[in-house]
Design a protein around this motif. Structure first.
Motif, PDB file in Angstrom:
ATOM      1  N   UNK A 201       0.827  -1.200   0.000  1.00  0.00           N
ATOM      2  CA  UNK A 201       0.000   0.000   0.000  1.00  0.00           C
ATOM      3  C   UNK A 201       0.864   1.254   0.000  1.00  0.00           C
ATOM      4  N   UNK A 202       0.327   2.345  -0.499  1.00  0.00           N
ATOM      5  CA  UNK A 202       1.075   3.612  -0.426  1.00  0.00           C
ATOM      6  C   UNK A 202       1.498   3.921   1.008  1.00  0.00           C
ATOM      7  N   UNK A 203       2.745   4.366   1.140  1.00  0.00           N
ATOM      8  CA  UNK A 203       3.307   4.629   2.454  1.00  0.00           C
ATOM      9  C   UNK A 203       4.005   3.443   3.071  1.00  0.00           C
ATOM     10  N   UNK A 204       3.855   2.292   2.461  1.00  0.00           N
ATOM     11  CA  UNK A 204       4.469   1.084   2.975  1.00  0.00           C
ATOM     12  C   UNK A 204       5.930   0.937   2.589  1.00  0.00           C
TER      13      UNK A 204
ATOM     14  N   UNK B 220      15.411   9.856  -3.405  1.00  0.00           N
ATOM     15  CA  UNK B 220      16.326  10.317  -2.361  1.00  0.00           C
ATOM     16  C   UNK B 220      15.558  10.596  -1.078  1.00  0.00           C
ATOM     17  N   UNK B 221      16.081  10.052   0.024  1.00  0.00           N
ATOM     18  CA  UNK B 221      15.430  10.222   1.316  1.00  0.00           C
ATOM     19  C   UNK B 221      14.409   9.140   1.623  1.00  0.00           C
ATOM     20  N   UNK B 222      14.038   8.359   0.629  1.00  0.00           N
ATOM     21  CA  UNK B 222      13.066   7.271   0.837  1.00  0.00           C
ATOM     22  C   UNK B 222      13.685   5.893   0.642  1.00  0.00           C
ATOM     23  N   UNK B 223      14.616   5.785  -0.288  1.00  0.00           N
ATOM     24  CA  UNK B 223      15.248   4.501  -0.599  1.00  0.00           C
ATOM     25  C   UNK B 223      16.680   4.493  -0.080  1.00  0.00           C
ATOM     26  N   UNK B 224      17.145   3.302   0.300  1.00  0.00           N
ATOM     27  CA  UNK B 224      18.530   3.131   0.733  1.00  0.00           C
ATOM     28  C   UNK B 224      19.119   1.895   0.082  1.00  0.00           C
ATOM     29  N   UNK B 225      20.249   2.079  -0.573  1.00  0.00           N
ATOM     30  CA  UNK B 225      20.960   0.952  -1.163  1.00  0.00           C
ATOM     31  C   UNK B 225      22.092   0.553  -0.222  1.00  0.00           C
ATOM     32  N   UNK B 226      22.311  -0.751  -0.103  1.00  0.00           N
ATOM     33  CA  UNK B 226      23.396  -1.258   0.727  1.00  0.00           C
ATOM     34  C   UNK B 226      23.859  -2.585   0.143  1.00  0.00           C
ATOM     35  N   UNK B 227      24.980  -3.057   0.649  1.00  0.00           N
ATOM     36  CA  UNK B 227      25.499  -4.329   0.169  1.00  0.00           C
ATOM     37  C   UNK B 227      26.194  -5.062   1.294  1.00  0.00           C
TER      38      UNK B 227
ATOM     39  N   UNK C   2      11.152   2.812   1.439  1.00  0.00           N
ATOM     40  CA  UNK C   2      10.181   3.294   2.423  1.00  0.00           C
ATOM     41  C   UNK C   2       9.296   4.368   1.806  1.00  0.00           C
ATOM     42  N   UNK C   3       8.192   4.644   2.463  1.00  0.00           N
ATOM     43  CA  UNK C   3       7.266   5.690   2.008  1.00  0.00           C
ATOM     44  C   UNK C   3       6.935   5.525   0.535  1.00  0.00           C
ATOM     45  N   UNK C   4       6.592   4.329   0.171  1.00  0.00           N
ATOM     46  CA  UNK C   4       6.362   4.028  -1.240  1.00  0.00           C
ATOM     47  C   UNK C   4       5.145   4.769  -1.777  1.00  0.00           C
ATOM     48  N   UNK C   5       5.249   5.137  -3.050  1.00  0.00           N
ATOM     49  CA  UNK C   5       4.215   5.881  -3.746  1.00  0.00           C
ATOM     50  C   UNK C   5       3.748   5.077  -4.957  1.00  0.00           C
ATOM     51  N   UNK C   6       2.538   5.338  -5.427  1.00  0.00           N
ATOM     52  CA  UNK C   6       2.080   4.628  -6.628  1.00  0.00           C
ATOM     53  C   UNK C   6       3.027   4.786  -7.815  1.00  0.00           C
TER      54      UNK C   6
ATOM     55  N   UNK D 242       4.552  -3.299  -6.926  1.00  0.00           N
ATOM     56  CA  UNK D 242       3.297  -2.618  -7.205  1.00  0.00           C
ATOM     57  C   UNK D 242       2.833  -1.899  -5.941  1.00  0.00           C
ATOM     58  N   UNK D 243       2.647  -0.595  -6.073  1.00  0.00           N
ATOM     59  CA  UNK D 243       2.202   0.220  -4.942  1.00  0.00           C
ATOM     60  C   UNK D 243       0.779   0.679  -5.245  1.00  0.00           C
ATOM     61  N   UNK D 244      -0.163   0.137  -4.492  1.00  0.00           N
ATOM     62  CA  UNK D 244      -1.569   0.415  -4.764  1.00  0.00           C
ATOM     63  C   UNK D 244      -2.396   0.129  -3.522  1.00  0.00           C
ATOM     64  N   UNK D 245      -3.469   0.895  -3.388  1.00  0.00           N
ATOM     65  CA  UNK D 245      -4.390   0.648  -2.284  1.00  0.00           C
ATOM     66  C   UNK D 245      -5.536  -0.239  -2.741  1.00  0.00           C
TER      67      UNK D 245
END
Length: 126
Positions: A13-16, A65-72, A84-88, A123-126
């Motif tokens: 869902x959005x925000x997830x 930027x500010x929502x996603x983080x890449x790491x290894x 984080x804070x995913x949007x449609x 898929x980001x959807x409510x």
């Protein structure tokens, strides 16, 4: 040769949040800069985030930027994308990619990458 397999996609869902993983096999994982890209239906593949072979350097598209983080984790031959804070508008197939580069280099352009995974759908959807 490097084989890349993405996992972790799904419906949210959005925000997830979701965490994508990309497991690498083949040659020495720590020799490769890694990147995440995405492609929405009818659109070109675009850069999302990149990380240097050492993990010291990272770079993000402005849209994440500010929502996603890449790491290894070079001990597990895996690169991650914490979303984080995913949007449609984040809905897309997400791909990881690998290319050999120097220690601190982050690669952001598609054509520079040599190896690609098959992708995982987000898929980001409510």
């Amino acid at each position: 040769q490097v084989q890349l397999v993405e996992s972790g996609g799904g419906l949210v869902q959005p925000g997830g949040s979701l965490r994508l993983s990309c497991a690498a096999s083949g040659r020495t994982f720590s020799a490769y800069a890694m990147g995440w890209f995405r492609q929405a239906p009818g659109k070109e593949r675009e850069f999302v985030a990149g990380i240097s072979r050492s993990g010291v350097s990272t770079y993000y598209a402005d849209s994440v930027k500010g929502r996603f983080t890449i790491s290894r984790d070079n001990t597990k031959n895996t690169v991650y994308l914490q979303m984080n804070s995913l949007k449609p508008e984040d809905t897309a197939a997400y791909f990881c990619a690998a290319v050999q580069r120097s220690y601190r280099v982050v690669v952001t352009t598609i054509k520079e990458y040599d190896y690609w995974g098959q992708g995982t759908q987000v898929t980001v959807s409510s």
